[in-house]
Enzyme design. Structure first.
Site, short mmCIF file in Angstrom:
data_model
loop_
_atom_site.label_atom_id
_atom_site.label_comp_id
_atom_site.label_asym_id
_atom_site.label_seq_id
_atom_site.Cartn_x
_atom_site.Cartn_y
_atom_site.Cartn_z
N ASN A 16 0.83 -1.20 0.00
CA ASN A 16 0.00 0.00 0.00
C ASN A 16 0.87 1.26 0.00
O ASN A 16 2.08 1.18 0.23
CB ASN A 16 -0.91 -0.01 1.24
CG ASN A 16 -2.24 0.67 0.97
OD1 ASN A 16 -2.34 1.52 0.07
ND2 ASN A 16 -3.25 0.32 1.73
N PHE A 17 0.23 2.40 -0.23
CA PHE A 17 0.85 3.73 -0.16
C PHE A 17 2.03 3.90 -1.11
O PHE A 17 2.99 4.61 -0.82
CB PHE A 17 1.27 4.07 1.29
CG PHE A 17 0.14 3.94 2.27
CD1 PHE A 17 -0.94 4.80 2.21
CD2 PHE A 17 0.13 2.93 3.21
CE1 PHE A 17 -2.02 4.66 3.08
CE2 PHE A 17 -0.92 2.78 4.10
CZ PHE A 17 -2.00 3.65 4.03
N LEU A 18 1.96 3.24 -2.27
CA LEU A 18 2.96 3.49 -3.31
C LEU A 18 2.77 4.93 -3.78
O LEU A 18 1.67 5.33 -4.15
CB LEU A 18 2.73 2.52 -4.48
CG LEU A 18 3.39 2.88 -5.82
CD1 LEU A 18 4.91 2.85 -5.71
CD2 LEU A 18 2.92 1.92 -6.91
N THR A 45 -4.33 -3.32 -4.14
CA THR A 45 -5.46 -2.78 -4.90
C THR A 45 -5.01 -1.53 -5.63
O THR A 45 -4.06 -0.86 -5.21
CB THR A 45 -6.63 -2.39 -3.98
OG1 THR A 45 -6.15 -1.50 -2.98
CG2 THR A 45 -7.29 -3.59 -3.35
N LEU A 62 -7.11 -0.80 3.01
CA LEU A 62 -7.22 0.63 3.31
C LEU A 62 -6.95 1.44 2.06
O LEU A 62 -6.21 1.01 1.20
CB LEU A 62 -6.20 1.02 4.38
CG LEU A 62 -6.27 0.26 5.69
CD1 LEU A 62 -5.23 0.78 6.66
CD2 LEU A 62 -7.66 0.36 6.31
C1 LIG Z 1 5.95 -11.11 -2.74
C2 LIG Z 1 5.97 -9.69 -2.51
C3 LIG Z 1 5.53 -8.86 -3.74
C4 LIG Z 1 5.40 -7.39 -3.41
C5 LIG Z 1 5.03 -6.55 -4.63
C6 LIG Z 1 3.65 -6.85 -5.18
C7 LIG Z 1 3.25 -5.86 -6.28
C8 LIG Z 1 2.89 -4.51 -5.74
C9 LIG Z 1 2.42 -3.59 -6.83
C10 LIG Z 1 2.18 -2.17 -6.34
C11 LIG Z 1 0.85 -2.02 -5.63
C12 LIG Z 1 0.60 -0.60 -5.22
C13 LIG Z 1 -0.69 -0.43 -4.46
C14 LIG Z 1 -0.93 1.06 -4.25
O1 LIG Z 1 -0.34 1.68 -3.42
S1 LIG Z 1 -2.10 1.79 -5.28
C15 LIG Z 1 -1.85 3.51 -5.07
C16 LIG Z 1 -0.90 4.04 -6.10
N1 LIG Z 1 -0.53 5.41 -5.82
C17 LIG Z 1 -1.13 6.49 -6.34
O2 LIG Z 1 -2.05 6.39 -7.13
C18 LIG Z 1 -0.58 7.82 -5.89
C19 LIG Z 1 -0.38 8.82 -7.01
N2 LIG Z 1 0.37 8.26 -8.13
C20 LIG Z 1 1.71 8.02 -8.09
O3 LIG Z 1 2.42 8.26 -7.13
C21 LIG Z 1 2.31 7.44 -9.39
O4 LIG Z 1 1.48 7.77 -10.47
C22 LIG Z 1 2.51 5.92 -9.37
C23 LIG Z 1 3.53 5.56 -8.28
C24 LIG Z 1 1.22 5.17 -9.11
C25 LIG Z 1 3.05 5.46 -10.74
O5 LIG Z 1 4.18 6.19 -11.06
P1 LIG Z 1 4.48 6.69 -12.55
O6 LIG Z 1 3.21 7.09 -13.17
O7 LIG Z 1 5.58 7.68 -12.45
O8 LIG Z 1 4.98 5.37 -13.35
P2 LIG Z 1 6.48 4.87 -13.56
O9 LIG Z 1 7.07 5.48 -14.78
O10 LIG Z 1 7.27 5.02 -12.31
O11 LIG Z 1 6.24 3.31 -13.81
C26 LIG Z 1 5.41 2.89 -14.82
C27 LIG Z 1 5.03 1.45 -14.55
O12 LIG Z 1 4.33 1.37 -13.29
C28 LIG Z 1 3.07 0.74 -13.49
N3 LIG Z 1 2.11 1.29 -12.52
C29 LIG Z 1 1.50 2.47 -12.55
N4 LIG Z 1 0.68 2.61 -11.49
C30 LIG Z 1 0.79 1.48 -10.78
C31 LIG Z 1 0.20 1.02 -9.59
N5 LIG Z 1 -0.70 1.74 -8.91
N6 LIG Z 1 0.53 -0.20 -9.13
C32 LIG Z 1 1.42 -0.96 -9.80
N7 LIG Z 1 2.02 -0.58 -10.94
C33 LIG Z 1 1.70 0.63 -11.42
C34 LIG Z 1 2.70 1.08 -14.91
O13 LIG Z 1 1.71 0.17 -15.39
C35 LIG Z 1 4.05 0.91 -15.59
O14 LIG Z 1 4.37 -0.45 -15.76
P3 LIG Z 1 4.17 -1.14 -17.20
O15 LIG Z 1 2.79 -0.76 -17.67
O16 LIG Z 1 5.22 -0.60 -18.11
O17 LIG Z 1 4.31 -2.62 -16.99
#
Ligand SMILES: CCCCCCCCCCCCCC(=O)SCCNC(=O)CCNC(=O)[C@H](O)C(C)(C)COP(=O)(O)OP(=O)(O)OC[C@H]1O[C@@H](n2cnc3c(N)ncnc32)[C@H](O)[C@@H]1OP(=O)(O)O
Length: 452
Positions: free
Chosen positions: A169-171, A205, A452
């Site tokens: 969460n909180f990415l 999510t 959350l």
């Molecule tokens: C075993 C343990 C595993 C642990 C990990 C499990 C996975 C966890 C996954 C995370 C769960 C997070 C749950 C939450 O917190 S969801 C809440 C996300 N946060 C926000 O919405 C806050 C405002 N937005 C931002 O800060 C940025 O726009 C974010 C950080 C969202 C993207 O920053 P930016 O726009 O500058 O992009 P980039 O150039 O760095 O990167 C582009 C790549 O990132 C992919 N992208 C975009 N948005 C998301 C997203 N929400 N989940 C996963 N991936 C995402 C996108 O498809 C592309 O990949 P691809 O299309 O080329 O493939």
């Protein structure tokens, strides 16, 4: 629609809150990105979009913690990894600033999530939490925090499989550093840290479509303080209605109606957990709580006040028959002469024994009994939310929520929330929605987990 109203509506849509419309309306289809265009997600153990899953389970199960590098991924030149110690006032402050200014896009900074220390103590310090799973990125020269991602440990059950997992969460990435492919680096680093602890699955999510949603419930909103929501632009007034009509329609009873309802206390934890576990067994995707986790999530502690609110119903024999909870995450409204904040309540977990005597969850009589009880409980939840200064009450169409949403005047919102599992393939899980995205009171939802 005024500029302010438009702006707030845009903001709320990004927050997946929608504007609380009165009538269901057409949802514009998001233009679909093709699988080949997910340059990062293509490389991860997640099912490709639109693939049919015939067998459920982990996607990649060959690795052990020894196969995972001990060192963090290299960070781009001007930046460095850090851990956010939320016990330290100044680090917590850095996190507030990052999230407040960048978690939601509001160009004029008129509205902000009012994240509090209490909220993070609750959300990020659940039992088993680790400081090294609160991962930040700072600018080397200035020490400014520009990105964050977090994990907390959870036990998940998906249908009949139970496994250790994390919730991500909180990415968040600073607005000026967007579209620079920092997200994949953050995700790979948190994955490395979690894998090192021998955990290989994650639940998360997002409003964004990624490969591949397990379920996509819709947000629904129940106005509580309609005139305030109207003043700040959260909701409009339909042309054929007056403000007085709207106020009358959304009037909230002054007192609760369920006999035996009271705030949950420490002495209730054991009995409520038994009730809760039995209730949750109906769903296909749930978080299994230990007693310690249950206590944390529903009662908080000395450091957690006014974040989560939990109630039980005790019958005349002293048995706990029902339980519900909601949490608070308000907005601060800047530069508004009248209103300084907007109280937002989110339905959290609940349970009821109303249909326990029916073995089939979809039995007609059992469903009627449950619906009636949930109507009473959730109507009381709205009354209590108002007493805690909440102006709107949000719920998803997950859990058994579709049964009571319409009865209690929740309007379907514009936001949908996609649920994802990392390194675990599973067949779709019902989202509480009909084909045309209305509340599905028949099939309801099999999502029993709340994020959350
Ligand atoms: C075993 C343990 C595993 C642990 C990990 C499990 C996975 C966890 C996954 C995370 C769960 C997070 C749950 C939450 O917190 S969801 C809440 C996300 N946060 C926000 O919405 C806050 C405002 N937005 C931002 O800060 C940025 O726009 C974010 C950080 C969202 C993207 O920053 P930016 O726009 O500058 O992009 P980039 O150039 O760095 O990167 C582009 C790549 O990132 C992919 N992208 C975009 N948005 C998301 C997203 N929400 N989940 C996963 N991936 C995402 C996108 O498809 C592309 O990949 P691809 O299309 O080329 O493939």
């Amino acid at each position: 629609m005024s500029d302010n109203q438009k702006k707030l509506q845009e903001l709320l849509q990004q927050l997946a809150l929608g504007q609380g419309p009165i009538k269901p309306r057409e949802i514009p289809e998001e233009p679909k990105k093709e699988m080949k265009d997910y340059k990062f997600w293509n490389t991860q153990p997640v099912p490709a979009l639109d693939t049919e899953i015939s067998e459920e389970g982990p996607i990649d199960s060959k690795k052990t913690p020894d196969d995972i590098p001990d060192e963090p991924l290299p960070m781009l030149g001007d930046f460095e990894w850090c851990e956010i110690d939320i016990q330290k006032e100044n680090e917590l402050e850095d996190l507030f600033v990052l999230l407040n200014e960048n978690y939601v896009e509001d160009k004029d900074s008129s509205f902000r999530f009012n994240y509090t220390k209490e909220f993070f103590n609750w959300a990020l310090k659940s039992p088993g939490w680790r400081k090294d799973w609160h991962v930040g990125v700072r600018v080397k020269k200035t020490n400014k925090l520009i990105a964050f991602i977090s994990a907390i440990p959870v036990n998940l059950r998906v249908r009949s499989n139970e496994f250790k997992s994390v919730e991500i969460n909180f990415l968040c990435i600073h607005k000026q550093l967007r579209a620079k492919r920092l997200t994949p680096v953050l995700i790979k680093e948190i994955t490395r840290r979690v894998n090192k602890c021998n955990i290989w699955q994650a639940l998360y999510t997002s409003g964004t479509i990624l490969p591949s949603p397990v379920s996509t419930p819709r947000y629904a909103h129940r106005p509580i303080n309609w005139s305030k929501l109207y003043d700040v632009g959260f909701t409009g007034c339909p042309i054929d209605k007056t403000k007085a009509d709207m106020l009358a329609y959304y009037a909230v009873p002054s007192v609760t109606k369920t006999a035996g309802l009271r705030a949950m206390e420490l002495r209730d934890v054991d009995a409520t957990l038994v009730l809760f576990n039995k209730y949750q067994s109906r769903f296909d995707m749930v978080q299994n709580f230990t007693k310690e986790e249950f206590q944390h999530w529903f009662l908080g502690n000395d450091e957690i006040h006014k974040v989560v609110f939990s109630y039980v119903v005790e019958n005349e024999e002293g048995e706990i028959t029902d339980f519900f909870s909601f949490y608070s995450l308000p907005f601060t409204i800047l530069e508004n002469a009248i209103h300084k904040d907007l109280g937002i309540g989110y339905l959290f977990y609940y349970a009821s024994n109303a249909d326990f005597e029916y073995t089939d969850r979809f039995d007609k009589e059992g469903t009627t009994a449950l619906r009636k009880r949930l109507d009473s409980l959730m109507s009381d939840a709205v009354v209590l939310a108002r007493s805690h200064k909440m102006d709107v009450f949000n719920a998803l169409t997950s859990q058994e929520n579709s049964l009571f949403l319409e009865d209690l005047k929740f309007g379907p919102g514009d936001g949908f929330l996609n649920f994802y599992l990392f390194n675990y393939k599973t067949m779709p899980i019902t989202d509480g929605l009909t084909e045309d995205k209305r509340f599905d009171t028949e099939k309801r939802s099999n999502v029993g987990v709340v994020m959350l």
